[in-house]
Design a protein around this motif. Sequence first.
Motif, PDB file in Angstrom:
ATOM      1  N   MET A  57       0.724  -1.224  -0.237  1.00 25.74           N
ATOM      2  CA  MET A  57      -0.206  -0.062   0.064  1.00 25.74           C
ATOM      3  C   MET A  57       0.729   1.249  -0.097  1.00 25.74           C
ATOM      4  O   MET A  57       0.289   2.282  -0.423  1.00 25.74           O
ATOM      5  CB  MET A  57      -0.930  -0.077   1.211  1.00 25.74           C
ATOM      6  N   ALA A  58       2.109   1.180   0.494  1.00 22.38           N
ATOM      7  CA  ALA A  58       3.025   2.587   0.385  1.00 22.38           C
ATOM      8  C   ALA A  58       3.645   2.592  -0.955  1.00 22.38           C
ATOM      9  O   ALA A  58       4.017   3.394  -1.275  1.00 22.38           O
ATOM     10  CB  ALA A  58       4.189   2.230   1.621  1.00 22.38           C
ATOM     11  N   ILE A  59       4.002   1.061  -1.273  1.00 24.64           N
ATOM     12  CA  ILE A  59       5.175   1.456  -2.568  1.00 24.64           C
ATOM     13  C   ILE A  59       4.197   1.846  -3.603  1.00 24.64           C
ATOM     14  O   ILE A  59       4.666   2.679  -4.745  1.00 24.64           O
ATOM     15  CB  ILE A  59       5.481   0.055  -2.772  1.00 24.64           C
ATOM     16  N   GLY A  60       2.924   1.154  -3.863  1.00 25.90           N
ATOM     17  CA  GLY A  60       2.069   1.349  -5.023  1.00 25.90           C
ATOM     18  C   GLY A  60       1.652   2.848  -5.415  1.00 25.90           C
ATOM     19  O   GLY A  60       1.968   3.391  -6.567  1.00 25.90           O
ATOM     20  N   PRO A  61       1.393   3.531  -4.406  1.00 29.39           N
ATOM     21  CA  PRO A  61       1.208   5.138  -4.652  1.00 29.39           C
ATOM     22  C   PRO A  61       2.454   5.798  -4.882  1.00 29.39           C
ATOM     23  O   PRO A  61       2.478   6.830  -5.739  1.00 29.39           O
ATOM     24  CB  PRO A  61       0.370   5.588  -3.381  1.00 29.39           C
ATOM     25  N   ALA A  62       3.502   5.487  -4.206  1.00 23.71           N
ATOM     26  CA  ALA A  62       4.811   6.189  -4.254  1.00 23.71           C
ATOM     27  C   ALA A  62       5.287   5.938  -5.721  1.00 23.71           C
ATOM     28  O   ALA A  62       5.696   6.811  -6.406  1.00 23.71           O
ATOM     29  CB  ALA A  62       5.902   5.490  -3.282  1.00 23.71           C
ATOM     30  N   LEU A  63       5.217   4.769  -6.202  1.00 19.72           N
ATOM     31  CA  LEU A  63       5.535   4.497  -7.711  1.00 19.72           C
ATOM     32  C   LEU A  63       4.475   5.285  -8.734  1.00 19.72           C
ATOM     33  O   LEU A  63       5.230   5.817  -9.670  1.00 19.72           O
ATOM     34  CB  LEU A  63       5.571   3.049  -8.088  1.00 19.72           C
ATOM     35  N   ALA A  64       3.250   5.253  -8.474  1.00 19.58           N
ATOM     36  CA  ALA A  64       2.300   5.954  -9.348  1.00 19.58           C
ATOM     37  C   ALA A  64       2.879   7.325  -9.210  1.00 19.58           C
ATOM     38  O   ALA A  64       2.805   8.276 -10.309  1.00 19.58           O
ATOM     39  CB  ALA A  64       1.228   5.780  -8.815  1.00 19.58           C
ATOM     40  N   CYS A  65       3.046   7.980  -8.241  1.00 20.53           N
ATOM     41  CA  CYS A  65       3.539   9.249  -8.086  1.00 20.53           C
ATOM     42  C   CYS A  65       4.895   9.844  -8.904  1.00 20.53           C
ATOM     43  O   CYS A  65       4.905  10.509  -9.482  1.00 20.53           O
ATOM     44  CB  CYS A  65       3.579   9.836  -6.465  1.00 20.53           C
ATOM     45  N   LEU A  66       5.871   8.869  -8.544  1.00 14.31           N
ATOM     46  CA  LEU A  66       7.028   9.000  -9.274  1.00 14.31           C
ATOM     47  C   LEU A  66       6.821   8.974 -10.687  1.00 14.31           C
ATOM     48  O   LEU A  66       7.414   9.646 -11.636  1.00 14.31           O
ATOM     49  CB  LEU A  66       8.120   8.046  -8.961  1.00 14.31           C
ATOM     50  N   MET A  67       6.028   8.153 -11.484  1.00 13.95           N
ATOM     51  CA  MET A  67       5.649   7.927 -12.779  1.00 13.95           C
ATOM     52  C   MET A  67       5.188   9.299 -13.382  1.00 13.95           C
ATOM     53  O   MET A  67       5.343   9.659 -14.414  1.00 13.95           O
ATOM     54  CB  MET A  67       4.738   6.637 -13.163  1.00 13.95           C
TER      55      MET A  67
END
Length: 83
Positions: A57-67
């Motif tokens: 749940m922490a990694i998913g939104p972080a990667l989406a934000c980076l993309m």
Amino acid sequence: MRNLKRLVFFIVVVLIVSATVVFMLENQQPVALVFFGWSAPEFSVAVPVILALLLGMAIGPALACLMKLNRKSTPRAPATRQV
């Protein structure tokens, strides 16, 4: 309308918390994890599963934000029309 939204949010949070508590109570079997030679102490099955869930749940939104940031910073070439 605002009170209805708060009530729905509260009900959803209570359902998620109660489902998590039931999951933890149903999965009390001890398990030891070994990862690349590193051995974790024995916990109930629910602890590593919930930790993996929280990590995802922490990694998913972080990667989406980076993309999203990467897409905004990359200049795009104008589209050309071929006739």
